[in-house]
Design an enzyme around this catalytic site. Structure first.
Site, PDB file in Angstrom:
ATOM      1  N   ARG A 166     -13.839  -6.601 -12.025  1.00  0.00           N
ATOM      2  CA  ARG A 166     -14.217  -5.708 -10.341  1.00  0.00           C
ATOM      3  C   ARG A 166     -14.275  -4.199 -10.740  1.00  0.00           C
ATOM      4  NH1 ARG A 166      -7.787  -6.973  -7.484  1.00  0.00           N
ATOM      5  NH2 ARG A 166      -8.528  -5.466  -5.522  1.00  0.00           N
ATOM      6  N   ARG A 191       1.595   3.752  -3.266  1.00  0.00           N
ATOM      7  CA  ARG A 191       0.949   4.681  -2.593  1.00  0.00           C
ATOM      8  C   ARG A 191       2.346   5.995  -3.551  1.00  0.00           C
ATOM      9  NH1 ARG A 191      -2.709   2.626  -0.228  1.00  0.00           N
ATOM     10  NH2 ARG A 191      -4.645   3.090   0.132  1.00  0.00           N
ATOM     11  N   HIS A 228      -2.914 -14.271  -3.999  1.00  0.00           N
ATOM     12  CA  HIS A 228      -2.442 -14.566  -3.547  1.00  0.00           C
ATOM     13  C   HIS A 228      -2.065 -14.694  -1.987  1.00  0.00           C
ATOM     14  CE1 HIS A 228      -2.200  -9.796  -2.062  1.00  0.00           C
ATOM     15  NE2 HIS A 228      -2.932 -10.466  -3.022  1.00  0.00           N
ATOM     16  N   ARG A 229      -3.033 -13.809  -1.091  1.00  0.00           N
ATOM     17  CA  ARG A 229      -3.391 -14.086   0.428  1.00  0.00           C
ATOM     18  C   ARG A 229      -4.107 -15.559   0.144  1.00  0.00           C
ATOM     19  NH1 ARG A 229      -0.978  -9.837   1.597  1.00  0.00           N
ATOM     20  NH2 ARG A 229      -1.607  -7.926   1.240  1.00  0.00           N
ATOM     21  N   LYS A 238     -12.135  -8.566  -4.332  1.00  0.00           N
ATOM     22  CA  LYS A 238     -11.017  -8.098  -4.293  1.00  0.00           C
ATOM     23  C   LYS A 238      -9.491  -9.253  -5.681  1.00  0.00           C
ATOM     24  CE  LYS A 238     -10.778  -5.245  -0.936  1.00  0.00           C
ATOM     25  NZ  LYS A 238      -9.888  -5.923   0.140  1.00  0.00           N
ATOM     26  N   SER A 253       0.576  -0.984  -0.003  1.00  0.00           N
ATOM     27  CA  SER A 253       0.451   0.107   0.186  1.00  0.00           C
ATOM     28  C   SER A 253       0.583   1.295  -0.353  1.00  0.00           C
ATOM     29  CB  SER A 253      -0.474  -0.087   1.676  1.00  0.00           C
ATOM     30  OG  SER A 253      -1.931  -0.862   1.054  1.00  0.00           O
TER      31      SER A 253
END
Ligand code: DC
Length: 654
Positions: free
Chosen positions: A123, A28, A392-393, A346, A24
């Site tokens: 999405r 950013r 991935h998670r 997600k 994150s």
């Protein structure tokens, strides 16, 4: 990486991990630095697919970014104006890149096309597009209405004055983040009103925090109104250091909570700006022991061994909440994860995916529109193949299951590259502890190490035997012990095999031969050759296999396994060692003389300690175990007690 990864049952997770940079913050920071004026050095940037997507997109848009060392980049800001006015950007499945670039490009006065992988095109993005259209942006859907891919055209000129827009906050907080980072591009005053409840608020806090480092202040009224004053283009802070990824930390912290610990992660802590740090609080609620430092977190399993089930609103930590869904398998009852509707949009529909995979393991799962209830099975199913849905998670979360002592398979493990390419190597390290034992000749380290390994059910590496075997193989091949190149070649392909208590070299039983005086001398000679040590390094490391390893020998704690969880330097007085050796020889019916043995040992100690390569010495981080007055059983008990202390240090003072 291959199509699937088999994880062996593990019993203890311990060790420390230096976290990769936060995704994150990385993405950013890259965009803010690109849009700002001035040069920004970003250190600790996450190296992964999602950041690669952002780096490539910015380069395509004409931003100069140069690598300046490991994980460090210098970004030359374009002061609000991308030089390239027409581009076709492929953004994979990187939500952080897609949403924020959509907003920035919609206000950049060019022609752009943004697309991604098939899932990215499922999405929703309508809330962001609608908000941007409210600012006069010209954005068109190239596929299904409301979803990427998108075409962006220069915005129509408007009348000026303050800009007021509304954006829905209940599907993805990234829409608000994207608007916040892009609006300063207009140079005008702007106010954003969030329609509906804002989800995942801590992610918006990360955005505001980073914007303020670039000199852009946003006035916030609650979580409903965000005002940006005019003329805040963004100015480089010079240097920006990315902290570790708190979501990635969750897997290791959870591992410590499930399987003993301590597990320490470095790179996040009290000073962290990421909301997922609050995952540690949930672990505490579940009974885990958590120590929070400024830049690190340490977690141990509950003293009673069992985690408590939870019923919690996890809207503020949607990513780390996935880790809790798997932790629920190890809790003492039904766990309910609430307010997690964002999971549905997600990388995959994470509520559905979690429910399916947890059920395969034997859990009873109830999946609602915005919640998940998990009842752990009495016994976890073995050898389950977990599907990961290109998420991935999912892959990282389910690796934790092996800590329940069951083997499992993770399909498509390579999907972790999205945010953590080195994940499985790091996980294997903490799930496969090494205990390193060294000490002088005849100190009994071999006997103690073998017994500790047996007690724990761990593998055992007698590294000295590899040097002994190399020396013997050299003799067989007619190679002199000081012929470094030839001996190293022999060491690299040593045809040795350990079976039960026997050692075979090219199929020949050499168990006794390698213990003889000739091999002892030869081992000591070949062990002094750097190329030989290097040739044996990978072979020694390959002994590190689940559930753990006890490695004995000279450089086990310093070179081969510097991350060993326990390092022991086992010694005894020369007199005691001479006496032990004497009894050993007499016991075997051989003749021996104590005085000669003592002199030999003292000479060997001096030689070993003086040697320039891998000298015999107690490492600074090794614990000294003097066995002069201890029996073998007492020495083994002392090592096991140290291991217990590692898990729960306060036990020592109770
Ligand atoms: O532990 P041992 O007596 O079997 O070791 C044989 C020789 O190899 C001895 O000279 C020390 C050396 N050795 C080494 O240099 N590094 C190791 N990891 C193990 C042994």
């Amino acid at each position: 990486m291959s199509a699937s990864l088999a994880l062996s049952p593990a019993s203890w997770a311990t060790g420390s991990i230096r976290l990769p940079g936060s995704k994150s913050i990385s993405n950013r920071s890259l965009l803010l630095a690109a849009l700002a004026s001035g040069e920004t050095e970003i250190r600790g940037l996450l190296e992964s697919e999602d950041t690669r997507v952002m780096l490539t997109a910015l380069a395509t848009l004409g931003v100069t970014i140069v690598s300046c060392g490991t994980d460090a980049y210098r970004v030359f800001g374009v002061a609000g104006c991308f030089p390239v006015k027409q581009a076709d950007l492929f953004l994979g499945n990187a939500g952080t890149a897609f949403r924020s670039l959509t907003a920035a490009l919609a206000l950049s006065g060019g022609h752009y096309r943004l697309s991604g992988v098939a899932r990215m095109h499922e999405r929703p993005i309508a809330d962001l597009v609608d908000a941007l259209r409210g600012l006069g942006a010209d954005i068109r859907y190239l596929g299904a209405e409301g979803y990427p891919p998108l075409a962006i055209f220069p915005a129509a000129a408007d009348a000026g004055g303050e800009r007021r827009i509304g954006v829905r906050g209940d599907v993805s907080s990234q829409f608000l983040t994207a608007l916040l980072m892009a609006l300063p591009l207009t140079g005008r005053a702007a106010e954003i009103e969030v329609i509906g409840e804002l989800i995942s608020k801590p992610y918006v806090e990360i955005t505001l925090n980073l914007m303020s480092r670039f000199g852009i202040e946003v006035r916030r009224s609650g979580w409903q109104k965000f005002a940006i004053a005019p003329g805040q283009g963004g100015k480089s802070p010079g240097l920006l250091t990315v902290e570790g990824d708190a979501s990635s930390a969750s897997y290791f912290l959870a591992a410590g909570a499930i399987a003993g610990g301590p597990v320490r992660v470095d790179g996040i802590g009290r000073s962290s700006i990421q909301g997922d740090l609050r995952f540690a609080e949930v672990l505490q609620q579940m009974g885990a022991e958590v120590d929070l430092g400024d830049h690190h977190v340490v977690v141990r399993a509950p003293r009673c061994g069992k985690l408590r089930a939870i019923d919690a609103d996890l809207n503020h930590i949607p990513d780390a909440a996935m880790t809790l869904a798997v932790l629920a398998l190890f809790a003492d009852g039904v766990s309910t994860l609430r307010n997690i509707a964002s999971w549905r949009v997600k990388e995959t529909d994470r509520i559905a995916a979690m429910a399916t995979e947890l059920t395969k393991l034997g859990a009873t799962v109830e999946a609602g529109a915005d919640y998940l209830s998990v009842t752990p099975p009495a016994v976890l199913k073995r050898d389950v193949a977990i599907d990961t849905y290109d998420d991935h998670r999912m892959a990282m979360c389910f690796s934790l299951v092996c800590l329940g002592g069951v083997p499992l398979v993770i399909n498509d493990p390579g999907c972790v590259a999205k945010t953590y390419p080195g994940y499985f190597a790091d996980f294997a390290r903490i799930a496969t502890p090494v205990i390193a034992i060294d000490g002088p000749s005849a100190s009994g380290k071999g006997t103690v190490a073998a017994l500790v390994a047996e007690h724990l059910g761990y593998h055992y590496l007698d590294s000295g035997s590899l040097y002994r075997l190399t020396a013997l193989a050299a003799v067989h091949a007619g190679v002199a012990w000081d012929d470094e190149v030839q001996v190293a070649a022999i060491a690299a392909t040593l045809p040795a095999h350990f079976a039960e208590a026997r050692v075979l070299l090219s199929g020949q039983d050499v168990t006794d031969a390698i213990r003889g005086e000739q091999c002892s001398q030869g081992a000591s000679r070949v062990a002094a050759l750097p190329a030989v040590r290097a040739a044996l390094l990978a072979r020694q490391r390959a002994y590190r296999q689940a559930p753990g390893l006890v490695a004995e020998g000279r450089d086990m704690a310093s070179v081969v396994f510097p991350d060993a969880v326990l390092k022991v330097f086992l010694t005894a007085s020369a007199e005691a060692r001479a006496e032990r050796r004497y009894k050993q020889l007499i016991g075997k019916g051989m003749s021996a003389n104590i005085a000669t043995l003592l002199q030999d040992l003292q000479e060997r100690d001096a030689r070993d300690a003086a040697r320039s390569i891998a000298p015999l010495q107690q490492g600074a981080d090794a614990l000294l175990l003097d066995t002069t007055d201890l029996s073998v059983e007492q020495a083994v008990a002392a090592v096991l007690e140290w291991l217990k202390q590692l898990r729960h240090p306060r036990a020592a003072t109770v």
